[in-house]
Design a protein around this motif. Structure first.
Motif, PDB file in Angstrom:
ATOM      1  N   LYS A   1       0.821  -1.222   0.000  1.00  0.00           N
ATOM      2  CA  LYS A   1       0.000   0.000   0.000  1.00  0.00           C
ATOM      3  C   LYS A   1       0.852   1.268   0.000  1.00  0.00           C
ATOM      4  CE  LYS A   1      -3.558  -2.288   2.817  1.00  0.00           C
ATOM      5  NZ  LYS A   1      -4.264  -2.249   4.137  1.00  0.00           N
ATOM      6  N   ALA A   2       2.177   1.110   0.058  1.00  0.00           N
ATOM      7  CA  ALA A   2       3.063   2.265   0.261  1.00  0.00           C
ATOM      8  C   ALA A   2       3.702   2.762  -1.031  1.00  0.00           C
ATOM      9  CB  ALA A   2       4.142   1.901   1.278  1.00  0.00           C
ATOM     10  N   GLU A   3       3.069   2.499  -2.156  1.00  0.00           N
ATOM     11  CA  GLU A   3       3.623   2.863  -3.457  1.00  0.00           C
ATOM     12  C   GLU A   3       3.898   4.367  -3.571  1.00  0.00           C
ATOM     13  OE1 GLU A   3       2.491   2.486  -8.240  1.00  0.00           O
ATOM     14  OE2 GLU A   3       1.027   1.953  -6.691  1.00  0.00           O
ATOM     15  N   THR A   4       3.033   5.189  -2.974  1.00  0.00           N
ATOM     16  CA  THR A   4       3.202   6.652  -3.069  1.00  0.00           C
ATOM     17  C   THR A   4       4.505   7.109  -2.447  1.00  0.00           C
ATOM     18  OG1 THR A   4       0.796   6.902  -2.981  1.00  0.00           O
ATOM     19  CG2 THR A   4       2.102   8.879  -2.593  1.00  0.00           C
ATOM     20  N   PHE A   5       4.884   6.474  -1.326  1.00  0.00           N
ATOM     21  CA  PHE A   5       6.159   6.829  -0.695  1.00  0.00           C
ATOM     22  C   PHE A   5       7.317   6.502  -1.635  1.00  0.00           C
ATOM     23  CE2 PHE A   5       3.418   6.407   3.013  1.00  0.00           C
ATOM     24  CZ  PHE A   5       3.859   7.403   3.861  1.00  0.00           C
ATOM     25  N   MET A   6       7.240   5.347  -2.314  1.00  0.00           N
ATOM     26  CA  MET A   6       8.313   4.951  -3.212  1.00  0.00           C
ATOM     27  C   MET A   6       8.443   5.934  -4.375  1.00  0.00           C
ATOM     28  SD  MET A   6       9.554   2.451  -1.654  1.00  0.00           S
ATOM     29  CE  MET A   6      10.786   2.043  -2.870  1.00  0.00           C
ATOM     30  N   LYS A   7       7.333   6.378  -4.892  1.00  0.00           N
ATOM     31  CA  LYS A   7       7.373   7.347  -6.009  1.00  0.00           C
ATOM     32  C   LYS A   7       8.046   8.638  -5.574  1.00  0.00           C
ATOM     33  CE  LYS A   7       3.427   5.613  -8.663  1.00  0.00           C
ATOM     34  NZ  LYS A   7       2.055   5.884  -9.133  1.00  0.00           N
ATOM     35  N   MET A   8       7.808   9.054  -4.318  1.00  0.00           N
ATOM     36  CA  MET A   8       8.436  10.277  -3.820  1.00  0.00           C
ATOM     37  C   MET A   8       9.950  10.118  -3.695  1.00  0.00           C
ATOM     38  SD  MET A   8       5.939  12.029  -1.011  1.00  0.00           S
ATOM     39  CE  MET A   8       4.305  12.604  -1.505  1.00  0.00           C
ATOM     40  N   ALA A   9      10.381   8.892  -3.473  1.00  0.00           N
ATOM     41  CA  ALA A   9      11.826   8.629  -3.372  1.00  0.00           C
ATOM     42  C   ALA A   9      12.454   8.459  -4.739  1.00  0.00           C
ATOM     43  CB  ALA A   9      12.073   7.396  -2.519  1.00  0.00           C
ATOM     44  N   GLY A  10      11.639   8.479  -5.792  1.00  0.00           N
ATOM     45  CA  GLY A  10      12.157   8.304  -7.154  1.00  0.00           C
ATOM     46  C   GLY A  10      12.448   6.860  -7.477  1.00  0.00           C
ATOM     47  N   VAL A  11      11.785   5.954  -6.760  1.00  0.00           N
ATOM     48  CA  VAL A  11      11.995   4.511  -6.980  1.00  0.00           C
ATOM     49  C   VAL A  11      10.775   3.956  -7.673  1.00  0.00           C
ATOM     50  CG1 VAL A  11      12.372   2.293  -5.890  1.00  0.00           C
ATOM     51  CG2 VAL A  11      13.504   4.319  -4.987  1.00  0.00           C
ATOM     52  N   GLY A  12      11.000   3.281  -8.783  1.00  0.00           N
ATOM     53  CA  GLY A  12       9.873   2.736  -9.535  1.00  0.00           C
ATOM     54  C   GLY A  12       9.380   1.417  -8.989  1.00  0.00           C
TER      55      GLY A  12
END
Length: 298
Positions: A287-298
């Motif tokens: 469920k934490a995909e948004t955090f990953m996008k903020m880190a620039g991780v796909g």
């Protein structure tokens, strides 16, 4: 109580390193302002919303995270003031810190593989820390929001070494490749004279974050040693362990990540409880995909 029980000369060297990095990122002013407001007993959601309203980019990030699957709200939150009301002041403060850290050390094309694995592990540890906090005595001992943030920044010293001490980082990685029995922090101590937990705790303190969080980071590899983390070091240690077990490292890093004696017992867990947490971590991490996008991780 001192944050770490190690040689004063080492502490001096760490302070020199942190002080000597001219472009070392710091949390944005909005975070410091929110810290002051929340520490005020008369704090209100309106005050926090007003501060965030002056930073449009941060407001957007907080709203994105609040409306992400991670929080699972039944309806969309359309304003920062509403977000503060729904998820609370402490949660918003920790979202601002999380968004700030993710942006400060955002993944780029230099050492991209390390960056991506670093953030995946950091986020997995953050999610695990939040899950443990929620489960332990029905969430009455640990606040899940600072638990999440403590997990997210527990290895922040590693990314500082990678980004700002690249030659030393390369030597550490070479040491790990050549000596499979070494753990990361052991290789760091051999090359630098200190490890990422020492460095990270000093960095967190320099950002004027709670001593409890700094101590949790300093002692997350040895929570059994006397410290002032109020058992957050035990929580972060277990979260770090679960993240390594559920999501084993794929680049050069030794994965024989053993849980120090007594950690499970202090957190009231047996083997069945640990297995349950692994399942919870896998589910919540998705469920934490948004955090990953903020880190620039796909």
């Amino acid at each position: 109580m001192a944050l770490t029980a190690f040689d004063p000369d080492v502490e001096k060297r760490i302070n020199q390193i942190i002080g000597g990095i001219r472009n070392l990122p710091t949390p944005p002013i909005v975070f410091e302002q929110i810290q002051k407001v929340i520490n005020d007993p008369n704090a209100s959601s309106a005050k926090v919303a007003k501060i965030l309203g002056e930073d449009a980019a941060m407001s957007v990030k907080v709203l994105k995270l609040t409306n992400s699957a991670f929080y699972g709200l039944s309806r969309e939150v359309e304003s920062v003031k509403h977000a503060v009301t729904i998820i609370g002041l402490e949660a918003v403060r920790n979202l601002v810190l999380s968004a700030s850290v993710l942006n400060m050390f955002k993944s780029d094309n230099s050492n991209k593989e390390f960056h991506e694995e670093f953030w995946r592990h950091s986020l997995a540890t953050a999610v695990a820390a939040r899950v443990i906090a929620q489960k332990f005595k029905n969430g009455t001992i640990f606040n899940p929001d600072p638990a999440f943030t403590s997990g997210l920044v527990h290895d922040i010293g590693r990314i500082v070494i990678c980004c700002f001490l690249p030659a030393d980082h390369a030597r550490i990685m070479d040491e790990l490749r050549s000596k499979q029995e070494l753990l990361v922090y052991e290789a760091e101590e051999k090359i630098l004279g200190f490890n990422h937990a020492h460095l990270g705790s000093h960095l967190i303190k320099s950002w004027k974050l709670p001593d409890r969080m700094a101590e949790a980071i300093a002692f997350h590899h040895n929570p059994q040693d006397e410290n002032g983390s109020q058992n957050y070091a035990h929580l972060v240690c277990l979260a770090d362990h679960l993240a390594h077990v559920v999501f084993p490292p794929t680049i050069v890093e030794n994965s024989h990540h053993m849980l120090p004696a007594g950690v499970s017992e202090i957190l009231g867990l047996d083997e069945t409880g640990l297995e349950g947490l692994k399942g919870n971590l896998m589910e919540e991490y998705m469920k934490a995909e948004t955090f990953m996008k903020m880190a620039g991780v796909g």
